[in-house]
Design an enzyme around this catalytic site. Sequence first.
Site, PDB file in Angstrom:
ATOM      1  N   HIS A 174       1.228 -20.690  -4.270  1.00 23.71           N
ATOM      2  CA  HIS A 174       0.614 -19.859  -5.340  1.00 23.71           C
ATOM      3  C   HIS A 174      -0.333 -18.828  -4.746  1.00 23.71           C
ATOM      4  O   HIS A 174      -1.275 -18.405  -5.416  1.00 23.71           O
ATOM      5  CB  HIS A 174      -0.151 -20.715  -6.353  1.00 23.71           C
ATOM      6  CG  HIS A 174       0.630 -21.876  -6.884  1.00 23.71           C
ATOM      7  ND1 HIS A 174       1.399 -21.823  -8.017  1.00 23.71           N
ATOM      8  CD2 HIS A 174       0.773 -23.144  -6.397  1.00 23.71           C
ATOM      9  CE1 HIS A 174       1.978 -22.994  -8.215  1.00 23.71           C
ATOM     10  NE2 HIS A 174       1.618 -23.806  -7.242  1.00 23.71           N
ATOM     11  N   SER A 295      -4.283   8.074   6.563  1.00 24.25           N
ATOM     12  CA  SER A 295      -4.335   8.797   5.300  1.00 24.25           C
ATOM     13  C   SER A 295      -4.719  10.239   5.590  1.00 24.25           C
ATOM     14  O   SER A 295      -5.486  10.509   6.506  1.00 24.25           O
ATOM     15  CB  SER A 295      -5.377   8.143   4.396  1.00 24.25           C
ATOM     16  OG  SER A 295      -5.860   9.079   3.457  1.00 24.25           O
ATOM     17  N   LYS A 301      -8.418   4.887   6.976  1.00 24.87           N
ATOM     18  CA  LYS A 301      -7.235   4.127   6.591  1.00 24.87           C
ATOM     19  C   LYS A 301      -6.248   3.900   7.721  1.00 24.87           C
ATOM     20  O   LYS A 301      -6.042   4.737   8.581  1.00 24.87           O
ATOM     21  CB  LYS A 301      -6.480   4.854   5.457  1.00 24.87           C
ATOM     22  CG  LYS A 301      -7.189   4.895   4.124  1.00 24.87           C
ATOM     23  CD  LYS A 301      -7.321   3.545   3.449  1.00 24.87           C
ATOM     24  CE  LYS A 301      -6.009   2.951   3.028  1.00 24.87           C
ATOM     25  NZ  LYS A 301      -5.467   3.619   1.827  1.00 24.87           N
TER      26      LYS A 301
END
Length: 491
Positions: A174, A295, A301
């Site tokens: 999960h 980016s 990034k």
Amino acid sequence: MSKRKKSAGEVKKRLPVAQEKPWGGRFDAALDKKAESFLASLPFDQRLAQEDIQGSMAHCRMLIKTGVLPPQDGELILRGLAEISSELAAGSFPFDLSFEDIHMNVERRLVEKIGPVGGKLHTGRSRNDQVALDMHLYVKKEIKQIDGLLTALQAVLLELAKKYLGIIIPGYTHLQRAQPVLFSHHLLAYFWMLQRDRERFLDAYARADLMPLGAGALSGSGFPLDQEEIARELHFAALYENSMDAVSDRDFVIEFLGCAAMLAMHLSRLSEELILWSSQEFSFIELDDAFTTGSSMMPQKKNPDIPELVRGKTGRIYGNLLALLTVFKGLPLAYNKDMQEDKEPLFDTSDTIKSILELFPGLLWSIKLNKEKLKQAVRDDFSTVTELADFLAGKGIPFREAHGIVGRLVRFALDAGKLPADLTRSELAAFHPLLDSDLTLELLKPQRAVESHQSRGGTAPQAVKEQLSRARRAMRRNDVRAKKLFHSGTL
Ligand code: ARG
């Protein structure tokens, strides 16, 4: 409807053969230009050019052998085809869209080169069995290539599993921390998925390994063809038993797309994990600069574009499978023009899956593990407490009860802001006298938890080592099978 009847003389006065459609004899008017380009498969089926020539050569040799073609005609045709093959390889072949597809382009070129005798090549053959043959050859070739790429990826997974044998990571269910596992164990799960993928492709290969020529348009041929001879020459394992099936069957293409869809699904799952693991929230791994992008706006990034695009392209690969299943679901026997739609999904899926498989080994190999973060991750959670419940169950307490006892212990720790490593022996003892032992504190350590899972296929280092050697053996078994299949032609 006052159509004047033409005299036989007028009907005969037509364009020279090489400029006319092969079916020109029956037609009065030329094909509408838009219709012509709508119908044409040449823009994409030119990729079958080499398979087409290979098939034509085998067909021609067989026609010579069986005496259907005079040897001098056959030799001329073979030489013409060889020249065309070189033109195709050199990129100098003059494609002509008005000749619809690759088959008619090659035939038209042959006639251009050697004259009307080139028209004899199509004796005892239809484009229906011709295109089927090309598709079989193509699918077989692609499976061979994919088999090699899959094997290389499996080998990298095995190497990485060996390299990282000591590293423990959180295992999830999960997407919640569940139990610690060896990183190698996690990687090997993907090895086995790829193992099944490879087996599936090999199974598909065996079913693609049927030779359709001789089926003609649909009903077979009146010429004394030697289909077994062609199959032998082109290394096919067997012939079709039914000419209508031979020209209508694209199961082998659909099956290939199915195998690819399953493989893409596996690689997409792995991609998803790489994306999660490389996020700041997890920080388990760092992808190499060579396999990431930045980016254009945010200087900090580092984006996992490749796994993201693998995940994205998986959608296309599924789409191709569904497209072809849908094309075929309503087709009566035998050939229908709809079947021409089999090519683009096949080419697209095969190209896409190969490009992914080519990237993955390098991408995986260059990953850096954040070992400190992983250590902390498995220390700072409750994913070892199942060990305590198992311990109590081993002492004769019904597992359900043991589960409850440990559950209350976890509740206590959470309320007290403690992690398993902070718990003392007496705190444990308060929940059950059997927990009053040095062993129980030991059991809470991730290393210990991992070591205790010694079942076959479990995550204990010894079990994983055994898994590794089973994996190597399984790979060798597939190598042997692939070798046999790929060199079949066992008629
Ligand atoms: N371009 C066609 C295809 O790919 C070749 C077979 C055409 N046969 C026919 N009878 N129109 O399916």
